[in-house]
Motif scaffolding. Sequence first.
Motif, PDB file in Angstrom:
ATOM      1  N   VAL A 139       0.811  -1.223   0.000  1.00 15.90           N
ATOM      2  CA  VAL A 139       0.000   0.000   0.000  1.00 15.90           C
ATOM      3  C   VAL A 139       0.846   1.277   0.000  1.00 15.90           C
ATOM      4  O   VAL A 139       0.303   2.366  -0.098  1.00 15.90           O
ATOM      5  CB  VAL A 139      -0.965   0.032   1.206  1.00 15.90           C
ATOM      6  CG1 VAL A 139      -1.928  -1.139   1.159  1.00 15.90           C
ATOM      7  CG2 VAL A 139      -0.201   0.058   2.525  1.00 15.90           C
ATOM      8  N   ILE A 140       2.165   1.147   0.096  1.00 19.88           N
ATOM      9  CA  ILE A 140       3.028   2.332   0.065  1.00 19.88           C
ATOM     10  C   ILE A 140       3.155   2.810  -1.379  1.00 19.88           C
ATOM     11  O   ILE A 140       3.605   2.069  -2.256  1.00 19.88           O
ATOM     12  CB  ILE A 140       4.420   2.029   0.653  1.00 19.88           C
ATOM     13  CG1 ILE A 140       4.306   1.596   2.125  1.00 19.88           C
ATOM     14  CG2 ILE A 140       5.326   3.250   0.543  1.00 19.88           C
ATOM     15  CD1 ILE A 140       5.615   1.147   2.737  1.00 19.88           C
ATOM     16  N   THR A 141       2.753   4.038  -1.632  1.00 15.70           N
ATOM     17  CA  THR A 141       2.716   4.553  -2.999  1.00 15.70           C
ATOM     18  C   THR A 141       3.935   5.410  -3.352  1.00 15.70           C
ATOM     19  O   THR A 141       4.223   5.609  -4.528  1.00 15.70           O
ATOM     20  CB  THR A 141       1.444   5.410  -3.197  1.00 15.70           C
ATOM     21  OG1 THR A 141       1.432   6.451  -2.209  1.00 15.70           O
ATOM     22  CG2 THR A 141       0.192   4.565  -3.057  1.00 15.70           C
ATOM     23  N   ASN A 142       4.624   5.911  -2.348  1.00 15.39           N
ATOM     24  CA  ASN A 142       5.776   6.776  -2.582  1.00 15.39           C
ATOM     25  C   ASN A 142       7.024   5.923  -2.796  1.00 15.39           C
ATOM     26  O   ASN A 142       7.361   5.078  -1.976  1.00 15.39           O
ATOM     27  CB  ASN A 142       5.958   7.713  -1.377  1.00 15.39           C
ATOM     28  CG  ASN A 142       7.094   8.692  -1.565  1.00 15.39           C
ATOM     29  OD1 ASN A 142       8.254   8.311  -1.568  1.00 15.39           O
ATOM     30  ND2 ASN A 142       6.750   9.960  -1.710  1.00 15.39           N
ATOM     31  N   LEU A 143       7.717   6.143  -3.924  1.00 15.28           N
ATOM     32  CA  LEU A 143       8.880   5.327  -4.277  1.00 15.28           C
ATOM     33  C   LEU A 143       9.970   5.399  -3.220  1.00 15.28           C
ATOM     34  O   LEU A 143      10.581   4.380  -2.872  1.00 15.28           O
ATOM     35  CB  LEU A 143       9.429   5.768  -5.638  1.00 15.28           C
ATOM     36  CG  LEU A 143      10.649   4.992  -6.165  1.00 15.28           C
ATOM     37  CD1 LEU A 143      10.318   3.509  -6.336  1.00 15.28           C
ATOM     38  CD2 LEU A 143      11.120   5.583  -7.497  1.00 15.28           C
ATOM     39  N   ASP A 144      10.249   6.591  -2.693  1.00 13.43           N
ATOM     40  CA  ASP A 144      11.285   6.731  -1.664  1.00 13.43           C
ATOM     41  C   ASP A 144      10.909   5.983  -0.391  1.00 13.43           C
ATOM     42  O   ASP A 144      11.756   5.358   0.254  1.00 13.43           O
ATOM     43  CB  ASP A 144      11.512   8.209  -1.354  1.00 13.43           C
ATOM     44  CG  ASP A 144      12.055   8.973  -2.555  1.00 13.43           C
ATOM     45  OD1 ASP A 144      13.018   8.480  -3.172  1.00 13.43           O
ATOM     46  OD2 ASP A 144      11.509  10.035  -2.870  1.00 13.43           O
ATOM     47  N   LYS A 145       9.615   5.989  -0.035  1.00 16.37           N
ATOM     48  CA  LYS A 145       9.171   5.259   1.157  1.00 16.37           C
ATOM     49  C   LYS A 145       9.185   3.748   0.921  1.00 16.37           C
ATOM     50  O   LYS A 145       9.423   2.973   1.853  1.00 16.37           O
ATOM     51  CB  LYS A 145       7.785   5.739   1.570  1.00 16.37           C
ATOM     52  CG  LYS A 145       7.783   7.158   2.126  1.00 16.37           C
ATOM     53  CD  LYS A 145       6.400   7.625   2.532  1.00 16.37           C
ATOM     54  CE  LYS A 145       6.450   9.050   3.078  1.00 16.37           C
ATOM     55  NZ  LYS A 145       5.117   9.563   3.449  1.00 16.37           N
ATOM     56  N   GLN A 146       8.951   3.330  -0.320  1.00 13.13           N
ATOM     57  CA  GLN A 146       9.071   1.908  -0.647  1.00 13.13           C
ATOM     58  C   GLN A 146      10.503   1.431  -0.446  1.00 13.13           C
ATOM     59  O   GLN A 146      10.750   0.351   0.107  1.00 13.13           O
ATOM     60  CB  GLN A 146       8.642   1.672  -2.096  1.00 13.13           C
ATOM     61  CG  GLN A 146       7.149   1.761  -2.353  1.00 13.13           C
ATOM     62  CD  GLN A 146       6.807   1.655  -3.832  1.00 13.13           C
ATOM     63  OE1 GLN A 146       7.685   1.471  -4.668  1.00 13.13           O
ATOM     64  NE2 GLN A 146       5.530   1.781  -4.143  1.00 13.13           N
ATOM     65  N   ARG A 147      11.455   2.246  -0.899  1.00 13.26           N
ATOM     66  CA  ARG A 147      12.871   1.895  -0.734  1.00 13.26           C
ATOM     67  C   ARG A 147      13.228   1.805   0.745  1.00 13.26           C
ATOM     68  O   ARG A 147      13.962   0.902   1.163  1.00 13.26           O
ATOM     69  CB  ARG A 147      13.738   2.938  -1.431  1.00 13.26           C
ATOM     70  CG  ARG A 147      13.638   2.921  -2.952  1.00 13.26           C
ATOM     71  CD  ARG A 147      14.311   4.149  -3.551  1.00 13.26           C
ATOM     72  NE  ARG A 147      14.274   4.146  -5.013  1.00 13.26           N
ATOM     73  CZ  ARG A 147      14.438   5.219  -5.772  1.00 13.26           C
ATOM     74  NH1 ARG A 147      14.641   6.401  -5.211  1.00 13.26           N
ATOM     75  NH2 ARG A 147      14.400   5.126  -7.088  1.00 13.26           N
ATOM     76  N   ARG A 148      12.729   2.745   1.516  1.00 13.44           N
ATOM     77  CA  ARG A 148      12.992   2.723   2.953  1.00 13.44           C
ATOM     78  C   ARG A 148      12.430   1.457   3.580  1.00 13.44           C
ATOM     79  O   ARG A 148      13.103   0.785   4.373  1.00 13.44           O
ATOM     80  CB  ARG A 148      12.378   3.966   3.611  1.00 13.44           C
ATOM     81  CG  ARG A 148      12.482   4.008   5.136  1.00 13.44           C
ATOM     82  CD  ARG A 148      11.782   5.257   5.670  1.00 13.44           C
ATOM     83  NE  ARG A 148      11.864   5.390   7.110  1.00 13.44           N
ATOM     84  CZ  ARG A 148      10.987   4.875   7.970  1.00 13.44           C
ATOM     85  NH1 ARG A 148       9.950   4.167   7.523  1.00 13.44           N
ATOM     86  NH2 ARG A 148      11.136   5.057   9.272  1.00 13.44           N
ATOM     87  N   PHE A 149      11.179   1.112   3.253  1.00 13.62           N
ATOM     88  CA  PHE A 149      10.549  -0.064   3.847  1.00 13.62           C
ATOM     89  C   PHE A 149      11.296  -1.336   3.457  1.00 13.62           C
ATOM     90  O   PHE A 149      11.504  -2.230   4.294  1.00 13.62           O
ATOM     91  CB  PHE A 149       9.083  -0.142   3.402  1.00 13.62           C
ATOM     92  CG  PHE A 149       8.263  -1.111   4.202  1.00 13.62           C
ATOM     93  CD1 PHE A 149       7.841  -0.799   5.485  1.00 13.62           C
ATOM     94  CD2 PHE A 149       7.916  -2.355   3.678  1.00 13.62           C
ATOM     95  CE1 PHE A 149       7.094  -1.695   6.234  1.00 13.62           C
ATOM     96  CE2 PHE A 149       7.167  -3.256   4.422  1.00 13.62           C
ATOM     97  CZ  PHE A 149       6.752  -2.917   5.698  1.00 13.62           C
ATOM     98  N   ASN A 150      11.724  -1.429   2.196  1.00 17.66           N
ATOM     99  CA  ASN A 150      12.492  -2.602   1.757  1.00 17.66           C
ATOM    100  C   ASN A 150      13.804  -2.716   2.516  1.00 17.66           C
ATOM    101  O   ASN A 150      14.255  -3.817   2.848  1.00 17.66           O
ATOM    102  CB  ASN A 150      12.763  -2.518   0.255  1.00 17.66           C
ATOM    103  CG  ASN A 150      11.529  -2.807  -0.571  1.00 17.66           C
ATOM    104  OD1 ASN A 150      10.643  -3.556  -0.148  1.00 17.66           O
ATOM    105  ND2 ASN A 150      11.443  -2.217  -1.759  1.00 17.66           N
ATOM    106  N   PHE A 151      14.437  -1.569   2.805  1.00 12.77           N
ATOM    107  CA  PHE A 151      15.670  -1.574   3.580  1.00 12.77           C
ATOM    108  C   PHE A 151      15.427  -2.104   4.987  1.00 12.77           C
ATOM    109  O   PHE A 151      16.248  -2.855   5.546  1.00 12.77           O
ATOM    110  CB  PHE A 151      16.238  -0.158   3.634  1.00 12.77           C
ATOM    111  CG  PHE A 151      17.476  -0.023   4.487  1.00 12.77           C
ATOM    112  CD1 PHE A 151      18.731  -0.275   3.960  1.00 12.77           C
ATOM    113  CD2 PHE A 151      17.393   0.353   5.825  1.00 12.77           C
ATOM    114  CE1 PHE A 151      19.872  -0.150   4.746  1.00 12.77           C
ATOM    115  CE2 PHE A 151      18.513   0.478   6.618  1.00 12.77           C
ATOM    116  CZ  PHE A 151      19.766   0.227   6.068  1.00 12.77           C
TER     117      PHE A 151
END
Length: 857
Positions: free
Chosen positions: A719-731
Motif C-alpha cells: 500500500v506504500i505509494t511513494n517510491l522513496d518510502k518503498q525503498r525505505r521499507f524494503n531496507f
Amino acid sequence: MKMISCFLSFFTAIVFGFSQSKQKQSILLEKGVSQELAIFRKKQLRNVVYALSFVIPNKKDEEIASNLVLNLSVSDLSNPLYLDFNEKSQNIKSVKINGKNSAIVHEKEHIIIPTENLILGPNKVEIAFIAGNLSLNRNDDYLYTLLVPDRASTVFPCLDQPDIKATYKLRFTVPKDWSVLAGADVKERMETENTVTYTFGESDKMSSYLFSFVAGKFKSITQNPGMEMTMLYRENNPEKIQVSTDTIFKLHQQSLDFLEKYTHYKFPFQKLDFAAIPGFQYGGMEHVGAIQYRESTLFLDNSATDSEKLDRAKLIAHETSHMWFGDLVTMKWFDDVWMKEVFANFMADKIMNPIFPKINHNLQFLTAHYPNAYAEDRSLGTHPIKQNLANLKNAGSLYGSIIYNKAPIMMRQLEASMGEAAFQKGIQKYIQKFANDNADWNNLVSILDAETPLDMQKWSEVWVNKSGRAIFTDKIEYDAQNRIKKFEILQKAEDKSGNVWPQIFDITLLYPNEIKTIKVNLKEQKVNLAAAVGLMKPLAIIYNSNGFGYGVFPLDGNHLEYILTVKDEVARGSAYLNLYENMLIGTVAPTAAFDCFMMGIEAEQNELVLKLLTNQANVVFWKLLTERQQIMAQKQLEDILYERLQTTLPSNIKKTLFNLFSSIAYSDSAKAKLYQIWRKEVVIQNLKLNEDDYTNIAMNLAIFKHEKAAEILNAAKTVITNLDKQRRFNFLLPSLSQEESVRDAFMESLKEDKNREKESWVGVGLANFHHPLRQESAKKYLKFSLDLVEEIQRTGDIFFPKDWLNNTIGKYASKEAFEVVQTFLKENPNFSPILKRKLWQATDALYRAQNIKKETE
C-alpha cells in the motif's frame, strides 16, 4: 684573516638563525585542518572566488568529472598554499598554477601548491578532478551535498575553514529530466539531446560548509508570500502537498519578517530557496540560498498533531534564523559552533509566539529543551557549551544536546538577567558589526557587557565554559504557628566541582485555596528568601515553577499526587520533569515515579505535558523497571491508554496516547487490539492515522511477534505509494524479520559503508534489531556495534555516531550490556575520547539502571 673569519662566523650564525626561524614558521601538515593551519591561511589569503563545474551522469556509480578555477590573493609566501582535498590522489587529474602546468602533490588530505609557483597578489589555481562521493549523497535519481562541518573537502579542493568566506560560480551538467538548486540563480540554460547545462550567477559570500547544491528528479513550486521562494520536493501524497505547501512558504516569510525586525537588518542574501529531501540526515541544514529539509517533517496531513505542526514551524524558523546567525555572521572557528545553534534555537522559540498564539510558549521551551539538555549534562559524557577543538576533522563531535538545548536555556537566563531590551540592542550591534564576517563568543560578550551591569565574564565562565548542572536543596524552618521563619535555597554542583550557576527562577507554594509565587535570584551558592518569611506552611512547593531554572530541585517524594492538582501548565510540566530527574539521581523509586506518570497520563489535557509524560513513562517502563514490575505495569498501562482512547478527547491528545499504546502493545490482548486498528476493523473516534502511522503499526506488530507478522508486512509494503518510502521499507524489512538469521544478516551488512548511506534508515533498523523484546538474540552484536563506532565517525555525518550508539547499546539496561561496555573500554584504552563521551551519553540510563536495580534487589 682573523677578522674576516670572525665576520664569516657571525654571518653564518645569523643565516642559521634565520633558517631556524623560517623552519619554526613552517606549518606542520596533518590530516584535517589544524587550528595552526587555519590561522595561517586566514592571514595568507583573501578575495577567494571559486568557479566550479560538475558533469553529473545518469547513473550514481559513475564518476563525476569536475573542474575548479580558484582565484585568490596571496600575501604571505613563507609557506605553500595548502588546499584541502580529502580524497584519493587518483581523483586529481591535473593542476595548473597561474597558467602553467604543475606537478600533483597530494599529502595528508591536502593539495600542496609550492611557493615557487605562486606570486604575491592575485593567483589562479586550476584543477581538473573527480568529485569525491563521501558527501554527495547520491541516489538513483537525485543527489545533494551536505558539507558541514568539514566535508566540502571531500567533494572538491577548497579552503575548508569557516573564516575564509568566498563566492561561488557554478556550472552543472545533469540528465535532461533533472532539476537543480544552488546558492544563486540560474543565468543560463543549455540543452543537448540528453543533458542540460545550468550556469549560475555568482553567489553571496559564504563559508565552505554552507556551500551546497541539489540535483535530481524533483518537482518544483514557486510562491511569493512577501519574498519569492522556490521549493524542490519529491512528495507525491496529494493531501500532504495540498495541506502543507502554502503553510511551508508562509512560515518562511513569517520567520523572515520577525528576524528583520528583531535584528534591525534586512534579509542578507540573494534568495531563500529550499529543497525537501527524503531521508535527509538532519531536520534541516541552513545552506545559503538552498536550505535542505527532511521531507517528512515539512509535509504533514490533516492527521498531524499540534506538536508536529509546531515542530515543523520551529524547524523552519531555526533554519531561517541561521541566515543571520551562522550564515551572515559566522563563527571564526568551530569551537564556537554552538553560537550559531543557540541563536537559531533561541530565535525560533521567539518566532513561534505570534505564529502559535494558543500555545503556552514557556511550556514549549521547557519540554523542547530541558529533557534533552539534562540527558547529556547528567551523564559521564557531559561537556561545556564551548569546547576545545584542535583540528576541524573532529568538529562533528561537538554537536549534541548541550549546544542545541542547554545553550538556549543559558541564553534565556542571560536575557532575563540583562533585560530583553538591553539584550536585543546588544544583538543588533553584534549583527551590524560582524555582518559578512566572522566572530567568536568573546566578541559578543564584549558587546553585551556594554549593555548591562552584569559581570559578563564571570557569568559566562560558569555557564559557557563549565559543564554540569546544579543540585538544589532547601532549609525551611517554621515557628510554633507553622509560619515560615527561614527559607534558604542552596546549590551544589552535581559533579562536586564547586561551580555555582547564577540563575533566576520562581517557586510556587501551594495552599488549599490559593498559591503564592516567589521570584528567586540566586547569585551565589545560597540565598535566603525574605519574601517567604511569615507565610503559612504550604501543602507542597513547586520549585522552578516558571521553568527558567536549570538543575535538579527539591521534591516532596512522600505524596507525589499533588503534581496532578497543579493548574499552571508550566509548573505542572516542570514538576513532572523534576520528578523524573530526582528518580534518576535516586531520590525517588522508579515505581513511585512511574505510578505518578500513569496518573498524569490518565488525566492530562495538555498535549505538551502529555508528550513529556509518555516519553518519561516509556523510558522507565523499558529500562528501569524489573522484569516482574514490567509485566505488572504493561497490563495496567495498556488498560489506561486504551480506555482513555475510547473517551471524547481532542485528536492531538488521542494521537499522543496512541503512540505510547502502540509502543507497549505486545501482550496478546494488546496485540489483538492493535491488529484490529491496523486492519481498520476498529476505528477509534477522532484518532487520525495516516499511511506512515499504519506502516509503523505494522512494524510494531512484527516486533511483537504477531502470528501473522509476515502477512502484515507484505500487506503494508503493497500500500506504500511513494517510491522513496518503498525503498525505505524494503531496507527495513530484514530488521523486522521473524528469522534470527535474516536479522543477523542485516547487522552484518552494516559493516559496509555503502549500506549505511541512509543514516536515518539505519537508525530505525538498529532500533528494530535491538528492541528490548529482541535483545536476547541481538546482544551478541553489541561488541560488533562498538567496534564499528570509529568507522561510523569517519564515514558518517555529524549526528550518526551518537545515533548509532543510541540505537545499539543505548537500547539496553541489562547488567550484561553494562559489562560489554566496561570490557570494551578496558580493552580499548586508546579509544577516541570524543567517542567515549558519546558512548557515556548514550549509556547514561544503562549505567543508572545498574544502581537502581541493585537497590531494588
